[in-house]
Design a protein around this motif. Structure first.
Motif, PDB file in Angstrom:
ATOM      1  N   SER A 298      -0.530 -26.382  -1.181  1.00  0.00           N
ATOM      2  CA  SER A 298      -0.551 -26.887  -2.568  1.00  0.00           C
ATOM      3  C   SER A 298      -1.844 -27.648  -2.848  1.00  0.00           C
ATOM      4  N   ARG A 299      -2.374 -28.309  -1.806  1.00  0.00           N
ATOM      5  CA  ARG A 299      -3.633 -29.049  -1.989  1.00  0.00           C
ATOM      6  C   ARG A 299      -4.759 -28.073  -2.344  1.00  0.00           C
ATOM      7  N   LEU A 300      -4.845 -26.973  -1.574  1.00  0.00           N
ATOM      8  CA  LEU A 300      -5.914 -25.994  -1.845  1.00  0.00           C
ATOM      9  C   LEU A 300      -5.669 -25.265  -3.166  1.00  0.00           C
ATOM     10  N   GLY A 302      -4.538 -26.464  -5.755  1.00  0.00           N
ATOM     11  CA  GLY A 302      -5.073 -27.355  -6.782  1.00  0.00           C
ATOM     12  C   GLY A 302      -6.592 -27.199  -6.882  1.00  0.00           C
ATOM     13  N   ARG A 303      -7.259 -27.163  -5.713  1.00  0.00           N
ATOM     14  CA  ARG A 303      -8.731 -27.024  -5.709  1.00  0.00           C
ATOM     15  C   ARG A 303      -9.144 -25.640  -6.201  1.00  0.00           C
ATOM     16  N   MET A 304      -8.243 -24.688  -6.078  1.00  0.00           N
ATOM     17  CA  MET A 304      -8.548 -23.323  -6.565  1.00  0.00           C
ATOM     18  C   MET A 304      -8.275 -23.192  -8.071  1.00  0.00           C
ATOM     19  N   ASN A 305      -7.676 -24.242  -8.676  1.00  0.00           N
ATOM     20  CA  ASN A 305      -7.289 -24.211 -10.094  1.00  0.00           C
ATOM     21  C   ASN A 305      -6.278 -23.088 -10.380  1.00  0.00           C
ATOM     22  N   ARG A 306      -5.263 -22.965  -9.489  1.00  0.00           N
ATOM     23  CA  ARG A 306      -4.285 -21.868  -9.622  1.00  0.00           C
ATOM     24  C   ARG A 306      -3.070 -22.267 -10.458  1.00  0.00           C
ATOM     25  N   HIS A 307      -2.847 -23.518 -10.738  1.00  0.00           N
ATOM     26  CA  HIS A 307      -1.752 -23.939 -11.641  1.00  0.00           C
ATOM     27  C   HIS A 307      -0.345 -23.596 -11.145  1.00  0.00           C
ATOM     28  N   TYR A 308      -0.192 -23.520  -9.841  1.00  0.00           N
ATOM     29  CA  TYR A 308       1.151 -23.530  -9.245  1.00  0.00           C
ATOM     30  C   TYR A 308       1.006 -24.107  -7.845  1.00  0.00           C
ATOM     31  N   ASP A 309       2.134 -24.534  -7.269  1.00  0.00           N
ATOM     32  CA  ASP A 309       2.063 -25.027  -5.890  1.00  0.00           C
ATOM     33  C   ASP A 309       2.957 -24.175  -4.992  1.00  0.00           C
ATOM     34  N   LYS A 310       3.038 -24.558  -3.718  1.00  0.00           N
ATOM     35  CA  LYS A 310       3.760 -23.760  -2.716  1.00  0.00           C
ATOM     36  C   LYS A 310       5.214 -23.556  -3.129  1.00  0.00           C
ATOM     37  N   GLU A 311       5.873 -24.616  -3.493  1.00  0.00           N
ATOM     38  CA  GLU A 311       7.291 -24.540  -3.848  1.00  0.00           C
ATOM     39  C   GLU A 311       7.521 -23.654  -5.073  1.00  0.00           C
ATOM     40  N   GLN A 312       6.666 -23.791  -6.061  1.00  0.00           N
ATOM     41  CA  GLN A 312       6.827 -22.975  -7.273  1.00  0.00           C
ATOM     42  C   GLN A 312       6.659 -21.490  -6.933  1.00  0.00           C
ATOM     43  N   TYR A 313       5.703 -21.187  -6.055  1.00  0.00           N
ATOM     44  CA  TYR A 313       5.497 -19.795  -5.661  1.00  0.00           C
ATOM     45  C   TYR A 313       6.745 -19.253  -4.957  1.00  0.00           C
ATOM     46  N   LEU A 314       7.265 -20.041  -4.005  1.00  0.00           N
ATOM     47  CA  LEU A 314       8.447 -19.592  -3.256  1.00  0.00           C
ATOM     48  C   LEU A 314       9.652 -19.423  -4.181  1.00  0.00           C
ATOM     49  N   PHE A 345      -4.059 -24.181   6.471  1.00  0.00           N
ATOM     50  CA  PHE A 345      -3.882 -22.800   6.931  1.00  0.00           C
ATOM     51  C   PHE A 345      -2.455 -22.577   7.427  1.00  0.00           C
ATOM     52  N   ASN A 346      -1.907 -23.578   8.097  1.00  0.00           N
ATOM     53  CA  ASN A 346      -0.516 -23.451   8.576  1.00  0.00           C
ATOM     54  C   ASN A 346       0.466 -23.368   7.420  1.00  0.00           C
ATOM     55  N   GLU A 347       0.105 -23.981   6.291  1.00  0.00           N
ATOM     56  CA  GLU A 347       0.951 -23.859   5.100  1.00  0.00           C
ATOM     57  C   GLU A 347       0.950 -22.401   4.621  1.00  0.00           C
ATOM     58  N   THR A 348      -0.225 -21.771   4.683  1.00  0.00           N
ATOM     59  CA  THR A 348      -0.312 -20.359   4.291  1.00  0.00           C
ATOM     60  C   THR A 348       0.543 -19.505   5.212  1.00  0.00           C
ATOM     61  N   LEU A 349       0.428 -19.755   6.528  1.00  0.00           N
ATOM     62  CA  LEU A 349       1.225 -18.989   7.490  1.00  0.00           C
ATOM     63  C   LEU A 349       2.715 -19.224   7.257  1.00  0.00           C
TER      64      LEU A 349
END
Ligand code: SF4
Length: 476
Positions: A298-300, A302-314, A345-349
């Motif tokens: 979710s931190r990255l 935000g830096r990517m300006n993607r307008h969602y976080d990990k939980e929202q994606y899941l 990176f572990n968050e991505t995995l």
């Protein structure tokens, strides 16, 4: 000629038709030839079908690059290596041109929208005859005419798009499936992405123009449609009478003769419940959803300006799977984004392990001049990014093998697209879930939807044999 003359869409289309006719007369009896090389995405591939359609209308025929009178490179700039490929080829083309001074070299597409590239072409590649960008592609015929009339290098780059010009001749690669643009450009400005700077702001085609094009395609025998846009989920927002992408899907589903509808690409921030319902309710909409994740941190994000976080994606993944249980999910993932830590990176995995994607496009971050992330101080060393990339592929493969193995013994409906490049007794095609399937078959089945029972799976494809429909079928 007044390069930035922007008439109405109808006036522009008429002017192009007149230019094609003048060129047709000019080249009649000469049998001129062309060769188009396309780099990048489906949008570019479809743009190249339009360039080929214009050339064919003038009377050109396709030829190998070395023999062709006109060589066109439709370029991409999403990653550095796509650009390096073009500069590499330009060296070759110089040799061809020395041997045949009448040969003409044309560069177009996203890479040409970058000022640094235009300066380089002007100073270092004088043997390139014509350069144009993404906003005036429809004006190809008039630009060709000017190139043939004038001496010297012709460069015509527009900083912004005019009206969407319809009804350009299009030479489609396949007679049974077709890509259809529904919108152009992107307003999202993800910090790593150059697309908004080279493809401009979002512009949606009028629904009537899209539906008319698809009816025509259906009448000509096309069975599968892929709706294209950088972010199809925001289709229709800028129209005089705004409509939603889901609304369009329902309308396309009503067109007789079209069996399958696909679309590319969706942005998670605009994935609506209405669209998920359309996925569930429209049987012609293939049970495959491409939902770019980019990062699980979710931190990255935000830096990517993607307008969602990990939980929202899941949560979106859960909603899609609840609505369409057999849906195939694919994604895009970037590793090595500036500032990426082991924890990120572990968050991505973690997301990859939890979602178990059916397939993924994976990339090592490529620094694009002009994008915000390019000037972030904490760029990641290549070796570190590569190590993350290799680990990501391993974890993705675990999920893909697991997902593919559930298909063994099941029957998938496969649109046969071509003879297999390694074994001409086999055909290659895509199931409704967009799985790549190789199966025994004959060339006369190409363009047909064939029930195929899956015998075995590999990470990136399935192998099967044709059966009569109904035996253990799965809309996957
Ligand atoms: S949504 Fe983001 S990644 Fe996709 S084209 Fe637009 S800016 Fe690029």
């Amino acid at each position: 000629m007044d390069r930035m003359r922007i008439g109405t869409a109808a006036e522009e289309a008429a002017a192009q038709a007149r230019a094609m006719e003048r060129l047709r007369i000019r080249f009649s009896g000469q049998d001129p030839s062309y060769h188009i090389t396309t780099l990048g995405c489906q949008m570019n591939a479809h743009d190249s079908e339009k360039l080929a359609g214009i050339l064919q209308t003038i009377g050109f025929h396709e030829e190998a690059e070395e023999q062709a009178d006109l060589v066109v490179y439709n370029t991409c700039c999403v990653r550095e290596n796509a650009e390096l490929k073009v500069y590499g080829r330009l060296g070759y083309l110089k040799g061809y041109k020395r041997r045949n001074p009448d040969k003409r070299i044309v560069l177009c597409g996203c890479m040409m929208q970058e000022d640094v590239v235009i300066d380089k072409i002007r100073t270092s590649y004088p043997w390139v005859d014509l350069v144009f960008g993404t906003h005036n592609l429809y004006r190809f015929a008039e630009l060709l005419e000017e190139m043939y009339n004038e001496k010297g290098q012709l460069i015509d780059i527009w900083q912004e798009a005019g009206e969407i010009v319809e009804d350009l001749p299009t030479l489609r690669k396949n007679s049974f499936k077709a890509s259809v643009n529904i919108m152009f450009g992107c307003n999202n400005f993800c910090t790593y992405c150059i697309v908004p700077y080279v493809r401009g702001r979002e512009r949606s085609r009028k629904p009537d123009d899209i539906l008319a094009e698809i009816r025509e395609l259906a009448a000509s025998g096309v069975r599968e449609i892929e709706l294209l846009g950088q972010n199809v989920n925001s289709y229709g927002k800028g129209l005089d009478e705004p409509v939603s992408f889901a609304w369009l899907l329902y309308r396309v589903s009503e067109i007789p003769g079209i069996d399958r509808i696909r679309f590319m690409t969706s942005h998670p921030k605009d994935l609506s419940d209405e669209l998920i319902s359309a996925m569930r309710d429209c049987p012609k909409v293939c049970p495959h959803f491409h939902l770019p994740l980019q990062s699980g941190s979710s931190r990255l994000l935000g830096r990517m300006n993607r307008h969602y976080d990990k939980e929202q994606y899941l949560a979106l993944v859960d909603k899609l799977r609840a609505a369409v249980p057999e849906i195939a999910l694919t994604t895009d993932i970037i590793v090595g984004f500036p500032g990426e830590t082991e924890e990120d990176f572990n968050e991505t995995l973690d997301v990859v392990r939890r979602v178990r994607f059916d397939n993924a496009f994976t990339f090592i971050y490529s620094r694009r001049v002009g994008t915000p992330a390019a000037s972030y101080p904490d760029q990641i060393p290549e070796a570190e990014a590569k190590a993350h990339f290799d680990r990501l592929l391993e974890v993705l493969a675990e999920g893909m093998n697991e997902r593919n193995s559930r298909l063994i013994g099941r029957t998938l409906m496969v649109l046969a697209e071509s003879t297999n490049s390694h074994d001409d007794r086999m055909l290659t095609g895509r199931s409704e879930g967009n799985y790549l399937v190789h199966f025994e078959g004959t060339p006369d089945q190409i363009g047909q939807i064939v029930p195929v029972e899956i015998d075995c799976q590999k990470t990136y494809y399935l192998i099967g044999h044709p059966v009569s429909e109904g035996k253990n079928s799965l809309h996957g």
